[in-house]
Structures are given as C-alpha cells and as structure tokens.
Write a protein that holds these residues in place. Sequence first.
Motif, PDB file in Angstrom:
ATOM      1  N   SER A  79       0.850  -1.353  -0.055  1.00 57.09           N
ATOM      2  CA  SER A  79       0.139   0.074   0.091  1.00 57.09           C
ATOM      3  C   SER A  79       0.823   1.203   0.051  1.00 57.09           C
ATOM      4  O   SER A  79       1.939   1.233   0.736  1.00 57.09           O
ATOM      5  CB  SER A  79      -0.944  -0.050   1.122  1.00 57.09           C
ATOM      6  N   PRO A  80       0.414   2.155  -0.802  1.00 56.42           N
ATOM      7  CA  PRO A  80       1.215   3.595  -0.683  1.00 56.42           C
ATOM      8  C   PRO A  80       1.632   3.992   0.637  1.00 56.42           C
ATOM      9  O   PRO A  80       0.689   4.201   1.687  1.00 56.42           O
ATOM     10  CB  PRO A  80       0.369   4.570  -1.400  1.00 56.42           C
ATOM     11  N   GLU A  81       2.868   4.548   0.791  1.00 53.85           N
ATOM     12  CA  GLU A  81       2.972   5.152   2.131  1.00 53.85           C
ATOM     13  C   GLU A  81       2.571   6.674   2.474  1.00 53.85           C
ATOM     14  O   GLU A  81       2.009   7.009   1.404  1.00 53.85           O
ATOM     15  CB  GLU A  81       4.794   5.114   2.274  1.00 53.85           C
ATOM     16  N   LEU A  82       2.576   6.946   3.472  1.00 59.43           N
ATOM     17  CA  LEU A  82       2.244   8.374   3.691  1.00 59.43           C
ATOM     18  C   LEU A  82       2.637   9.218   2.695  1.00 59.43           C
ATOM     19  O   LEU A  82       2.060  10.496   2.318  1.00 59.43           O
ATOM     20  CB  LEU A  82       2.512   8.793   5.032  1.00 59.43           C
ATOM     21  N   TYR A  83       4.000   9.188   2.504  1.00 60.64           N
ATOM     22  CA  TYR A  83       4.670  10.164   1.430  1.00 60.64           C
ATOM     23  C   TYR A  83       4.166  10.177   0.196  1.00 60.64           C
ATOM     24  O   TYR A  83       4.050  11.011  -0.695  1.00 60.64           O
ATOM     25  CB  TYR A  83       6.286   9.840   1.596  1.00 60.64           C
ATOM     26  N   ASP A  84       3.913   8.886  -0.303  1.00 65.22           N
ATOM     27  CA  ASP A  84       3.226   8.637  -1.582  1.00 65.22           C
ATOM     28  C   ASP A  84       1.759   9.067  -1.768  1.00 65.22           C
ATOM     29  O   ASP A  84       1.620   9.784  -2.713  1.00 65.22           O
ATOM     30  CB  ASP A  84       3.057   7.011  -1.910  1.00 65.22           C
ATOM     31  N   TRP A  85       0.968   9.154  -0.684  1.00 64.80           N
ATOM     32  CA  TRP A  85      -0.176   9.731  -0.516  1.00 64.80           C
ATOM     33  C   TRP A  85       0.003  11.531  -0.737  1.00 64.80           C
ATOM     34  O   TRP A  85      -0.786  12.047  -1.355  1.00 64.80           O
ATOM     35  CB  TRP A  85      -0.989   9.523   0.710  1.00 64.80           C
ATOM     36  N   LEU A  86       0.880  11.889   0.046  1.00 64.56           N
ATOM     37  CA  LEU A  86       1.185  13.469   0.172  1.00 64.56           C
ATOM     38  C   LEU A  86       1.721  13.682  -1.420  1.00 64.56           C
ATOM     39  O   LEU A  86       1.323  14.769  -1.735  1.00 64.56           O
ATOM     40  CB  LEU A  86       2.431  13.516   1.115  1.00 64.56           C
ATOM     41  N   TYR A  87       2.347  12.922  -2.209  1.00 58.54           N
ATOM     42  CA  TYR A  87       2.751  13.202  -3.574  1.00 58.54           C
ATOM     43  C   TYR A  87       1.625  13.147  -4.427  1.00 58.54           C
ATOM     44  O   TYR A  87       1.341  14.123  -5.175  1.00 58.54           O
ATOM     45  CB  TYR A  87       3.804  12.294  -4.044  1.00 58.54           C
ATOM     46  N   LEU A  88       0.546  12.238  -4.401  1.00 59.00           N
ATOM     47  CA  LEU A  88      -0.511  12.179  -4.769  1.00 59.00           C
ATOM     48  C   LEU A  88      -1.553  13.206  -4.669  1.00 59.00           C
ATOM     49  O   LEU A  88      -1.915  13.753  -5.825  1.00 59.00           O
ATOM     50  CB  LEU A  88      -1.352  10.820  -4.874  1.00 59.00           C
ATOM     51  N   GLY A  89      -1.519  13.767  -3.379  1.00 60.91           N
ATOM     52  CA  GLY A  89      -2.154  14.724  -3.020  1.00 60.91           C
ATOM     53  C   GLY A  89      -1.607  16.108  -3.515  1.00 60.91           C
ATOM     54  O   GLY A  89      -2.517  17.160  -4.268  1.00 60.91           O
ATOM     55  N   PHE A  90      -0.355  16.054  -3.680  1.00 59.32           N
ATOM     56  CA  PHE A  90       0.213  17.647  -4.334  1.00 59.32           C
ATOM     57  C   PHE A  90      -0.206  17.774  -5.801  1.00 59.32           C
ATOM     58  O   PHE A  90      -0.466  18.617  -6.378  1.00 59.32           O
ATOM     59  CB  PHE A  90       1.762  17.442  -4.012  1.00 59.32           C
ATOM     60  N   MET A  91      -0.067  16.436  -6.556  1.00 58.91           N
ATOM     61  CA  MET A  91      -0.438  16.351  -7.986  1.00 58.91           C
ATOM     62  C   MET A  91      -1.888  16.636  -8.300  1.00 58.91           C
ATOM     63  O   MET A  91      -2.165  17.156  -9.250  1.00 58.91           O
ATOM     64  CB  MET A  91       0.061  15.048  -8.424  1.00 58.91           C
ATOM     65  N   ALA A  92      -2.614  16.224  -7.170  1.00 57.16           N
ATOM     66  CA  ALA A  92      -3.949  16.372  -7.368  1.00 57.16           C
ATOM     67  C   ALA A  92      -4.456  17.793  -7.006  1.00 57.16           C
ATOM     68  O   ALA A  92      -5.496  18.240  -7.750  1.00 57.16           O
ATOM     69  CB  ALA A  92      -4.850  15.591  -6.477  1.00 57.16           C
ATOM     70  N   MET A  93      -3.587  18.665  -6.351  1.00 56.84           N
ATOM     71  CA  MET A  93      -3.808  19.845  -5.856  1.00 56.84           C
ATOM     72  C   MET A  93      -3.449  20.979  -6.997  1.00 56.84           C
ATOM     73  O   MET A  93      -4.157  22.076  -7.112  1.00 56.84           O
ATOM     74  CB  MET A  93      -3.144  20.437  -4.695  1.00 56.84           C
ATOM     75  N   LEU A  94      -2.640  20.618  -7.644  1.00 57.90           N
ATOM     76  CA  LEU A  94      -2.182  21.276  -8.912  1.00 57.90           C
ATOM     77  C   LEU A  94      -3.366  21.900  -9.723  1.00 57.90           C
ATOM     78  O   LEU A  94      -3.294  23.419  -9.719  1.00 57.90           O
ATOM     79  CB  LEU A  94      -1.178  20.733  -9.751  1.00 57.90           C
ATOM     80  N   PRO A  95      -3.983  21.186 -10.439  1.00 60.41           N
ATOM     81  CA  PRO A  95      -5.114  21.651 -11.294  1.00 60.41           C
ATOM     82  C   PRO A  95      -6.100  22.434 -10.528  1.00 60.41           C
ATOM     83  O   PRO A  95      -6.781  23.508 -11.231  1.00 60.41           O
ATOM     84  CB  PRO A  95      -5.764  20.214 -11.890  1.00 60.41           C
TER      85      PRO A  95
END
Length: 310
Positions: free
Chosen positions: A51-67
């Motif tokens: 399962s993704p680690e916390l850092y992986d989820w934070l990265y996905l959250g960052f990429m989701a926030m950009l748009p």
Amino acid sequence: MDVNLMCPGLYCGRSTIENRNDSHPQFGECGVCPRGERTDELRICRKCEDSPELYDWLYLGFMAMLPLILHWFFIEWYSGKKSSSALFQHVTALLECTVAAIVTLLVNDPIGRLKIRSCRVKMLSDWYTMLYNPSPDYINTLHCTQEAVFPLYTIIFIYYAFCLVFMMLLRPLLVKKIACGLGKSDRFKSIYAALYFFPILTVLQAVGGGLLYYAFPYIILVLSLVTLAVYMSASEIQTHKDLITKKKRLVVLFSHWMLHAYGIISISRLDKLDQDLPLLALVPTPALFYLLTAKYTEPSRILSEGGNGH
C-alpha cells in the motif's frame, strides 16, 4: 536461481510460468514485467502488493492539488470584481477535482475500492526505466521499460483526464447560467486557460514526475511563501487589522497556512511525532514576520528617509 541466469539491467525480469505438473516454478525469458509487477533482487517479476506510504499519498495529493489551484487562480483572475459567480465556479472546480480523484481511485487496481496497491519507490531511476534498457551484446537492446513505481506514474494521467472530462461536462453549463456581469468572451476564459494548463501539467508529469516526487515538499514551501508575500504586498496589508477587515484575505491566509503545514508534514513525514508535530507551530511565522516588518520596508518611507538623508 543461478546468478548467471539473472537478467541484465535494473528492470528486466523473468515472469513466472504456471506449471501444475511440476512443483518447481518455471520462468520465462528476460523481458519487461507485466503492469503491476516489478523485479525483485533475483530479477524475478513479482506482483506489487504494498500500500502507498504516507509520503506517496502526500505526493498524489500534491499532484491532485495542482489543477485545482490553477482552476481557482484563473477563475479569480478572469472574474475579478465584475462577477458574483466566482464563488460558484470555485465550488464547481473543487467538485470536479474531488469527483475525478474518487473515480480515479475506483478504476485503479483493486477496482471498485478507494485504495490502491503499489510498488515501493526505491530510487529515482524507478521513474525513468526507459533510460535503463540494457544492451547485453552491445548491439541489440533489451527493452524493459515498465512502470516500476506502479501506479504513481500513470494514475496522475488518469486523474487529469477525468478532471478535464468533468470540467467540460459541468463548467460550461454553470458559467453560461450564472456568470452574470461578464461578457460572452470573458465568461469562458477560465475554461480556456484549463485547456492550456492541463497539457502542460501532463508534460510536466511525464518528464519530471520522478523529480517532483522528491522535490514537491520544498516546492510547496517556497511557492507558498512567495505567493503569500506577493499577495500581502499587492493587497497593501501592513497590520493585522488589514487582514481581518475582509473575509477573502483571511481565506487566502488560512489557505497558505494549510499549504505550509502540508509542506512541513511532507518533509518530516511524521516519522517521529514528538519531534515533527511541534514544527507545525512554525506555520504562522512567515505571515507574522511580514506584518512585523512591513512598516519598515514600505517604499514611500524608504524614499522619504533617503531624501531626508541627502
């Protein structure tokens, strides 16, 4: 397995061949692992079950926030003070990105569940496997390009595609109905802007996804600090009274504080809560520093004092 039979390169592996008559597993030829698998230490393709680690989820959250942040910026930029529809467009953009994120999680493995299985990111080269195709005989290249960071690379493209689809389905109808006070050519400019920045974000992910993965916490902190300083300077905010007189300024301030906290959490990863949580107390520091020093850096005061000195 014999070390001499190991596949060359970092990402070439052998897939396991099912054989019911033989208790010993058999392996195929060296090549690219199927999607959702990556090689182990013995260059055998293994299914990713982590399962993704916390850092992986934070990265996905960052990429989701950009748009979403770009949506809000251009909506505010083109709406200005002429239209009362900006709030509705902001809410619609948030709805579009939220639904797109949920649908993206649902269509990824395991399908129909709000979770994903992933491969662990071990090093920067995992994001650029195309650059590590080996040539054992120095003539023929063994192509083993794969998504070694499954699904952190492709899931962003899927998310951007859904964002674009939902935007084209919802936003034009809303803007046409509600965007009073704007001309016909102005009311769709925020949508046109999205048609430009989505391809840019896609290319950014395709080329710099691995670099962003390691650098995004620092990008968040630097950009949030710069944009906060620019906003407070442009709005001529010099005291706390200037902040609390308008609700919009407070919303912008708290939004930047959330970004500061997001960046600090991403850097610390909250590995040691007793040491990392106190760092969140630093979140208001840039705004407080600006308010304390703004009166000393006012251009008119500096010019007047310079004139008096001569």
